[in-house]
Scaffold this motif. Structure first.
Motif, PDB file in Angstrom:
ATOM      1  N   PRO A   1       0.808  -1.226   0.000  1.00  0.00           N
ATOM      2  CA  PRO A   1       0.000   0.000   0.000  1.00  0.00           C
ATOM      3  C   PRO A   1       0.846   1.283   0.000  1.00  0.00           C
ATOM      4  CG  PRO A   1      -0.788  -1.547   1.666  1.00  0.00           C
ATOM      5  CD  PRO A   1       0.530  -2.070   1.171  1.00  0.00           C
ATOM      6  N   SER A   2       0.164   2.424   0.083  1.00  0.00           N
ATOM      7  CA  SER A   2       0.847   3.727   0.025  1.00  0.00           C
ATOM      8  C   SER A   2       1.830   3.877   1.181  1.00  0.00           C
ATOM      9  CB  SER A   2      -0.194   4.843   0.110  1.00  0.00           C
ATOM     10  OG  SER A   2      -0.733   4.876   1.423  1.00  0.00           O
ATOM     11  N   LEU A   3       2.773   4.790   1.017  1.00  0.00           N
ATOM     12  CA  LEU A   3       3.763   5.074   2.068  1.00  0.00           C
ATOM     13  C   LEU A   3       3.093   5.321   3.414  1.00  0.00           C
ATOM     14  CD1 LEU A   3       6.449   7.571   0.679  1.00  0.00           C
ATOM     15  CD2 LEU A   3       6.850   5.428   1.900  1.00  0.00           C
ATOM     16  N   ASP A   4       2.053   6.197   3.407  1.00  0.00           N
ATOM     17  CA  ASP A   4       1.412   6.558   4.681  1.00  0.00           C
ATOM     18  C   ASP A   4       0.695   5.364   5.294  1.00  0.00           C
ATOM     19  OD1 ASP A   4       2.364   9.088   4.500  1.00  0.00           O
ATOM     20  OD2 ASP A   4       0.480   9.987   3.818  1.00  0.00           O
ATOM     21  N   GLU A   5       0.073   4.544   4.436  1.00  0.00           N
ATOM     22  CA  GLU A   5      -0.641   3.383   4.962  1.00  0.00           C
ATOM     23  C   GLU A   5       0.354   2.377   5.567  1.00  0.00           C
ATOM     24  OE1 GLU A   5      -3.679   2.869   5.631  1.00  0.00           O
ATOM     25  OE2 GLU A   5      -3.507   0.742   6.154  1.00  0.00           O
ATOM     26  N   VAL A   6       1.488   2.170   4.889  1.00  0.00           N
ATOM     27  CA  VAL A   6       2.494   1.244   5.430  1.00  0.00           C
ATOM     28  C   VAL A   6       3.045   1.791   6.748  1.00  0.00           C
ATOM     29  CG1 VAL A   6       4.694   0.058   4.988  1.00  0.00           C
ATOM     30  CG2 VAL A   6       3.059   0.350   3.121  1.00  0.00           C
ATOM     31  N   THR A   7       3.279   3.103   6.793  1.00  0.00           N
ATOM     32  CA  THR A   7       3.748   3.724   8.042  1.00  0.00           C
ATOM     33  C   THR A   7       2.767   3.451   9.175  1.00  0.00           C
ATOM     34  OG1 THR A   7       4.865   5.466   6.803  1.00  0.00           O
ATOM     35  CG2 THR A   7       4.382   5.941   9.110  1.00  0.00           C
ATOM     36  N   ARG A   8       1.470   3.615   8.885  1.00  0.00           N
ATOM     37  CA  ARG A   8       0.433   3.367   9.912  1.00  0.00           C
ATOM     38  C   ARG A   8       0.478   1.918  10.393  1.00  0.00           C
ATOM     39  NH1 ARG A   8      -2.760   7.196   7.409  1.00  0.00           N
ATOM     40  NH2 ARG A   8      -3.410   5.789   5.736  1.00  0.00           N
ATOM     41  N   ARG A   9       0.621   1.008   9.440  1.00  0.00           N
ATOM     42  CA  ARG A   9       0.617  -0.413   9.813  1.00  0.00           C
ATOM     43  C   ARG A   9       1.859  -0.783  10.619  1.00  0.00           C
ATOM     44  NH1 ARG A   9      -2.146  -3.633   4.687  1.00  0.00           N
ATOM     45  NH2 ARG A   9      -3.824  -2.124   4.390  1.00  0.00           N
ATOM     46  N   ILE A  10       2.969  -0.162  10.275  1.00  0.00           N
ATOM     47  CA  ILE A  10       4.202  -0.446  11.031  1.00  0.00           C
ATOM     48  C   ILE A  10       4.056   0.051  12.471  1.00  0.00           C
ATOM     49  CG2 ILE A  10       6.653   0.184  11.227  1.00  0.00           C
ATOM     50  CD1 ILE A  10       6.834  -0.082   8.171  1.00  0.00           C
ATOM     51  N   ARG A  11       3.477   1.236  12.618  1.00  0.00           N
ATOM     52  CA  ARG A  11       3.248   1.741  13.985  1.00  0.00           C
ATOM     53  C   ARG A  11       2.345   0.802  14.761  1.00  0.00           C
ATOM     54  NH1 ARG A  11       2.240   8.211  12.953  1.00  0.00           N
ATOM     55  NH2 ARG A  11       4.283   8.559  12.003  1.00  0.00           N
ATOM     56  N   ALA A  12       1.291   0.353  14.108  1.00  0.00           N
ATOM     57  CA  ALA A  12       0.342  -0.543  14.795  1.00  0.00           C
ATOM     58  C   ALA A  12       1.030  -1.848  15.203  1.00  0.00           C
ATOM     59  CB  ALA A  12      -0.858  -0.824  13.893  1.00  0.00           C
ATOM     60  N   ALA A  13       1.943  -2.321  14.369  1.00  0.00           N
ATOM     61  CA  ALA A  13       2.621  -3.588  14.675  1.00  0.00           C
ATOM     62  C   ALA A  13       3.682  -3.411  15.763  1.00  0.00           C
ATOM     63  CB  ALA A  13       3.263  -4.144  13.403  1.00  0.00           C
ATOM     64  N   LEU A  14       4.481  -2.330  15.649  1.00  0.00           N
ATOM     65  CA  LEU A  14       5.637  -2.195  16.548  1.00  0.00           C
ATOM     66  C   LEU A  14       5.356  -1.470  17.856  1.00  0.00           C
ATOM     67  CD1 LEU A  14       8.616  -1.364  14.119  1.00  0.00           C
ATOM     68  CD2 LEU A  14       8.146  -3.526  15.294  1.00  0.00           C
ATOM     69  N   ASP A  15       4.431  -0.515  17.839  1.00  0.00           N
ATOM     70  CA  ASP A  15       4.216   0.304  19.042  1.00  0.00           C
ATOM     71  C   ASP A  15       3.981  -0.510  20.316  1.00  0.00           C
ATOM     72  OD1 ASP A  15       4.723   2.637  17.760  1.00  0.00           O
ATOM     73  OD2 ASP A  15       2.657   3.416  17.814  1.00  0.00           O
ATOM     74  N   PRO A  16       3.155  -1.564  20.259  1.00  0.00           N
ATOM     75  CA  PRO A  16       2.920  -2.304  21.504  1.00  0.00           C
ATOM     76  C   PRO A  16       4.218  -2.873  22.093  1.00  0.00           C
ATOM     77  CG  PRO A  16       1.331  -2.957  19.821  1.00  0.00           C
ATOM     78  CD  PRO A  16       2.337  -2.071  19.153  1.00  0.00           C
ATOM     79  N   LEU A  17       5.165  -3.231  21.229  1.00  0.00           N
ATOM     80  CA  LEU A  17       6.429  -3.789  21.722  1.00  0.00           C
ATOM     81  C   LEU A  17       7.432  -2.713  22.104  1.00  0.00           C
ATOM     82  CD1 LEU A  17       6.508  -6.457  18.995  1.00  0.00           C
ATOM     83  CD2 LEU A  17       7.071  -6.995  21.359  1.00  0.00           C
ATOM     84  N   VAL A  18       7.451  -1.641  21.307  1.00  0.00           N
ATOM     85  CA  VAL A  18       8.498  -0.634  21.506  1.00  0.00           C
ATOM     86  C   VAL A  18       8.089   0.387  22.562  1.00  0.00           C
ATOM     87  CG1 VAL A  18       9.873   1.138  20.347  1.00  0.00           C
ATOM     88  CG2 VAL A  18       9.324  -0.977  19.150  1.00  0.00           C
ATOM     89  N   LEU A  19       6.835   0.796  22.531  1.00  0.00           N
ATOM     90  CA  LEU A  19       6.373   1.787  23.513  1.00  0.00           C
ATOM     91  C   LEU A  19       5.868   1.105  24.780  1.00  0.00           C
ATOM     92  CD1 LEU A  19       4.469   4.243  21.126  1.00  0.00           C
ATOM     93  CD2 LEU A  19       6.766   4.527  22.071  1.00  0.00           C
ATOM     94  N   GLY A  20       5.610  -0.205  24.653  1.00  0.00           N
ATOM     95  CA  GLY A  20       5.175  -1.015  25.803  1.00  0.00           C
ATOM     96  C   GLY A  20       3.881  -0.521  26.361  1.00  0.00           C
TER      97      GLY A  20
END
Ligand SMILES: Nc1ncnc2c1ncn2[C@@H]1O[C@H](COP(=O)(O)OP(=O)(O)OP(=O)(O)O)[C@@H](O)[C@H]1O
Ligand SMILES: [Mg+2]
Length: 214
Positions: free
Chosen positions: A195-214
């Motif tokens: 998908p678009s750059l912004d959509e991929v960015t959103r999905r990456i945040r959704a995937a990583l935030d729970p682990l990185v931001l805890g």
């Protein structure tokens, strides 16, 4: 000071790993985290030599090119860990690393001659070369279809590197989709990179935030 986290972003050439690594770093910085972005091959002496090999400026090993590249990538990884990654982690930073040993396993097994692959030991050998490289806290794989990545690479300037050809990129795209098999025991997440750059960015945040931001 708490120890930081090593987050690896992986994908085929043109998947968008460099762009998304920088975007995710901005996102974390905006939330007050100390972040260090880096990539492999590194900017260190071994990594610089590997880049020359990737650019086709030096060609070594002949029929043994793939194992030789595996050795160089592994050497760069240990040097990079000692000089750049471990000190940042010890200071509590989140280190976002564009490529790590999953790239080595994928690229070197995909380019090894069939004689070397015949015994079935080659992949395990590449993995063992990286045995003293610390495991990432999480690896995010950006999966893209090879045609999409090829179109994106076409918009970049500069000469393609030795791994940027269609058949290899298609093999790599398939391998990345089964990254769990290549790196058993590692924590791996996948995001659709088409998908678009912004959509991929959103999905990456959704995937990583729970682990990185805890
Ligand atoms: N989701 C996307 N949609 C459209 N264009 C994108 C997307 N992701 C990246 N691009 C564009 O594709 C090009 C390649 O992206 P980038 O350099 O981040 O890929 P890469 O995976 O780091 O490539 P390499 O592995 O060769 O370094 C850039 O011009 C980037 O802006
Ligand atoms: Mg890149």
């Amino acid at each position: 000071m708490t120890a930081g986290k090593l987050v690896v972003i992986e994908g085929i050439d043109g998947a968008g790993t460099t762009t998304q690594t920088e975007r995710y770093a901005e996102h974390l910085r905006a939330r007050g985290l100390a972040v260090h972005t880096t990539r492999q091959p590194s900017r260190g002496p071994v990594g610089s030599f590997v880049r020359q090999a990737l650019g086709g400026e030096v060609s070594l090993g002949g029929a043994l090119h793939a194992p030789l590249m595996a050795l160089l990538f592994a050497a760069d990884r240990l040097a990079h860990l000692a000089a750049e990654i471990e000190p940042r982690l010890a200071a509590g930073a989140v280190v976002l690393c564009d490529r790590y040993d999953l790239s080595s396993i994928a690229y070197q097994t995909s380019t090894a001659p069939s004689e070397l692959l015949a015994s079935g030991e080659f992949e395990a050998w590449v993995r063992s070369l990286n045995r003293f490289a610390r495991r990432p806290d999480v690896t995010l794989v950006v999966d893209v279809t090879p045609e999409v990545a090829e179109r994106r690479r076409a918009t970049r300037s500069g000469k393609p590197d030795i791994y940027e050809y269609k058949e290899l990129q298609a093999r790599l795209a398939a391998l990345y989709r089964e990254a769990e098999r290549l790196a058993p025991g590692d924590a791996i997440l996948h995001v659709d990179g088409d998908p678009s750059l912004d959509e991929v960015t959103r999905r990456i945040r959704a995937a990583l935030d729970p682990l990185v931001l805890g």
